[in-house]
Design a protein around this motif. Structure first.
Motif, mmCIF file in Angstrom:
data_model
loop_
_atom_site.group_PDB
_atom_site.id
_atom_site.type_symbol
_atom_site.label_atom_id
_atom_site.label_comp_id
_atom_site.label_asym_id
_atom_site.label_seq_id
_atom_site.Cartn_x
_atom_site.Cartn_y
_atom_site.Cartn_z
ATOM 1 N N GLY A 281 0.813 -1.207 0.000
ATOM 2 C CA GLY A 281 0.000 0.000 0.000
ATOM 3 C C GLY A 281 0.847 1.258 0.000
ATOM 4 N N ALA A 282 0.188 2.381 0.191
ATOM 5 C CA ALA A 282 0.875 3.674 0.106
ATOM 6 C C ALA A 282 1.935 3.793 1.195
ATOM 7 C CB ALA A 282 -0.141 4.804 0.232
ATOM 8 N N LEU A 283 3.100 4.265 0.803
ATOM 9 C CA LEU A 283 4.208 4.483 1.727
ATOM 10 C C LEU A 283 4.881 5.803 1.379
ATOM 11 C CD1 LEU A 283 5.866 0.937 1.597
ATOM 12 C CD2 LEU A 283 4.737 1.922 3.602
ATOM 13 N N THR A 284 5.450 6.435 2.395
ATOM 14 C CA THR A 284 6.269 7.613 2.130
ATOM 15 C C THR A 284 7.598 7.172 1.514
ATOM 16 O OG1 THR A 284 7.354 7.532 4.282
ATOM 17 C CG2 THR A 284 5.275 8.777 4.123
ATOM 18 N N ALA A 285 8.362 8.136 1.017
ATOM 19 C CA ALA A 285 9.685 7.823 0.479
ATOM 20 C C ALA A 285 10.557 7.173 1.550
ATOM 21 C CB ALA A 285 10.350 9.094 -0.056
ATOM 22 N N TRP A 286 10.460 7.672 2.784
ATOM 23 C CA TRP A 286 11.245 7.094 3.873
ATOM 24 C C TRP A 286 10.768 5.670 4.190
ATOM 25 C CZ3 TRP A 286 15.615 7.979 6.355
ATOM 26 C CH2 TRP A 286 15.839 7.392 7.599
ATOM 27 N N GLY A 287 9.484 5.419 4.107
ATOM 28 C CA GLY A 287 8.976 4.076 4.339
ATOM 29 C C GLY A 287 9.343 3.113 3.237
ATOM 30 N N LEU A 288 9.424 3.610 2.014
ATOM 31 C CA LEU A 288 9.797 2.772 0.876
ATOM 32 C C LEU A 288 11.281 2.426 0.859
ATOM 33 C CD1 LEU A 288 7.892 4.094 -2.264
ATOM 34 C CD2 LEU A 288 8.310 1.695 -1.742
ATOM 35 N N ALA A 289 12.114 3.379 1.236
ATOM 36 C CA ALA A 289 13.558 3.258 1.018
ATOM 37 C C ALA A 289 14.169 1.967 1.556
ATOM 38 C CB ALA A 289 14.275 4.473 1.597
ATOM 39 N N PRO A 290 13.899 1.549 2.810
ATOM 40 C CA PRO A 290 14.533 0.321 3.301
ATOM 41 C C PRO A 290 14.010 -0.951 2.646
ATOM 42 C CG PRO A 290 13.012 1.185 4.925
ATOM 43 C CD PRO A 290 13.122 2.224 3.857
ATOM 44 N N ARG A 291 12.936 -0.843 1.886
ATOM 45 C CA ARG A 291 12.357 -1.998 1.202
ATOM 46 C C ARG A 291 12.900 -2.155 -0.214
ATOM 47 N NH1 ARG A 291 8.826 0.027 4.896
ATOM 48 N NH2 ARG A 291 7.345 -1.416 5.872
ATOM 49 N N LEU A 292 13.780 -1.233 -0.623
ATOM 50 C CA LEU A 292 14.357 -1.253 -1.963
ATOM 51 C C LEU A 292 15.797 -1.720 -1.918
ATOM 52 C CD1 LEU A 292 12.955 2.174 -3.238
ATOM 53 C CD2 LEU A 292 11.936 -0.111 -3.518
ATOM 54 N N THR A 293 16.332 -2.052 -3.084
ATOM 55 C CA THR A 293 17.709 -2.536 -3.201
ATOM 56 C C THR A 293 18.650 -1.363 -3.454
ATOM 57 O OG1 THR A 293 16.890 -4.597 -4.156
ATOM 58 C CG2 THR A 293 19.235 -4.095 -4.456
ATOM 59 N N TRP A 294 19.719 -1.289 -2.664
ATOM 60 C CA TRP A 294 20.718 -0.225 -2.820
ATOM 61 C C TRP A 294 22.092 -0.857 -2.938
ATOM 62 C CZ3 TRP A 294 18.332 4.225 -3.608
ATOM 63 C CH2 TRP A 294 17.069 4.413 -3.062
#
Length: 326
Positions: A281-294
């Motif tokens: 569901g909807a997430l802020t950029a900060w909420g999304l960031a740790p769920r992405l690959t870096w």
């Protein structure tokens, strides 16, 4: 990709600044130190046309001693700063355009850049600090990001060009006739410059040999800079066999391979963001960031100077997902 400058490549690998180098008749690639950011230098292109006939593309950062360094380089070629008559800018970031106004003021050079870049950079609609407050950071992290951003120069040249360029406009540089190629994405008014007779492409930050460019790094990034960037990569296909002179790294040949790699990277990130949003569901950029690959890992990124850029781009990938469903 084929490396076209052994010494630029060696300098990149060693983490040092390369030497200026002539790569076509009277055309030079000249490194300019960067006092801020993760890259050590940008690459300017200079045409030494003789007295009162020097053109500089992307003169670089307006750091202390920058004008003096340019004067020293030109004097080494039997010219001087007063011989600069035109300055052309691919985009408004300070590592490319920062010195442009100083050069114009110092020697009366004509400044040219794109109309869309001027609209975006000279009259920004929304500052970076305002955007940061919408990224959902906890108070302590937000204060740290705002402090970091306050130390960095805002993209944008606070002046209007003497000549505004549109897609397809010609820029005569001595015997070379460069055509402006609109390549929005990195910034909304980014231009590359192509010279068909000599098979040259000045790519600015649109395509780079060592890193994937950031997207939407402007106060007014446009509606969907992710899509703009992908379209711009496709638009370069007719120049796949040209020699590429980038704004960072080293000169290379193999544009097709590199632009397809870059497009795959962007589409992979777009899918990753869309998948997380569908799943959670909807997430802020900060909420999304740790769920992405870096590439450096989230824990390293969250305490680095690159965090504001990463969150800014997540915001734009979310916008892209909402528009396209991808």
């Amino acid at each position: 990709m084929d490396v076209l400058s052994a010494q630029e490549y060696s300098a990149y690998r060693a983490g040092v600044v390369p030497q200026p180098e002539e790569f076509a008749a009277a055309l030079w690639s000249v490194p300019v130190p960067m006092p801020f950011g993760s890259l050590r230098y940008s690459l300017s292109v200079v045409h030494l046309g003789g007295r009162d006939a020097v053109t500089i593309v992307d003169p670089g950062w307006a750091s202390d001693g920058a004008l003096e360094r340019w004067d020293a380089f030109l004097r080494g070629q039997g010219l001087s700063l007063s011989d600069v008559r035109s300055v052309v800018v691919t985009h408004g970031h300070p590592d490319h355009a920062g010195l442009a106004v100083d050069l114009r003021d110092a020697v009366g050079a004509q400044l040219a850049w794109s109309r869309r870049e001027q609209e975006s950079m000279v009259a920004p609609q929304r500052g970076f600090a305002e955007r940061a407050r919408g990224w959902g950071l906890p108070r302590a992290e937000l204060n740290a990001v705002l402090t970091s951003m306050s130390r960095a120069p805002e993209p944008g040249v606070p002046a209007r060009a003497d000549r505004v360029l549109e897609d397809g406009d010609l820029v005569a540089v001595g015997p070379y006739e460069f055509r402006a190629l609109a390549t929005p994405g990195h910034t909304p008014g980014h231009l590359c410059f192509v010279e068909p007779s000599h098979r040259l492409l000045l790519s600015g930050d649109h395509i780079l040999p060592t890193v994937f460019p950031g997207i939407g790094l402007a106060p007014d990034p446009g509606e969907d800079p992710v899509q703009d960037f992908l379209v711009s990569l496709d638009a370069m296909s007719e120049y796949d066999t040209f020699d590429v002179v980038p704004g960072h790294g080293y000169r290379f040949r193999g544009l097709r391979e590199r632009r397809l790699q870059t497009a795959r990277h962007v589409r992979r990130r777009a899918r990753e963001v869309a998948d997380v949003l569908r799943r959670e569901g909807a997430l802020t950029a900060w909420g999304l960031a740790p769920r992405l690959t870096w590439s450096a890992g989230w824990e390293n990124l969250r305490v680095s100077a690159n965090l504001p850029s990463a969150l800014m781009q997540i915001e734009l990938y979310v916008r892209h997902a909402a528009r396209t469903g991808e």
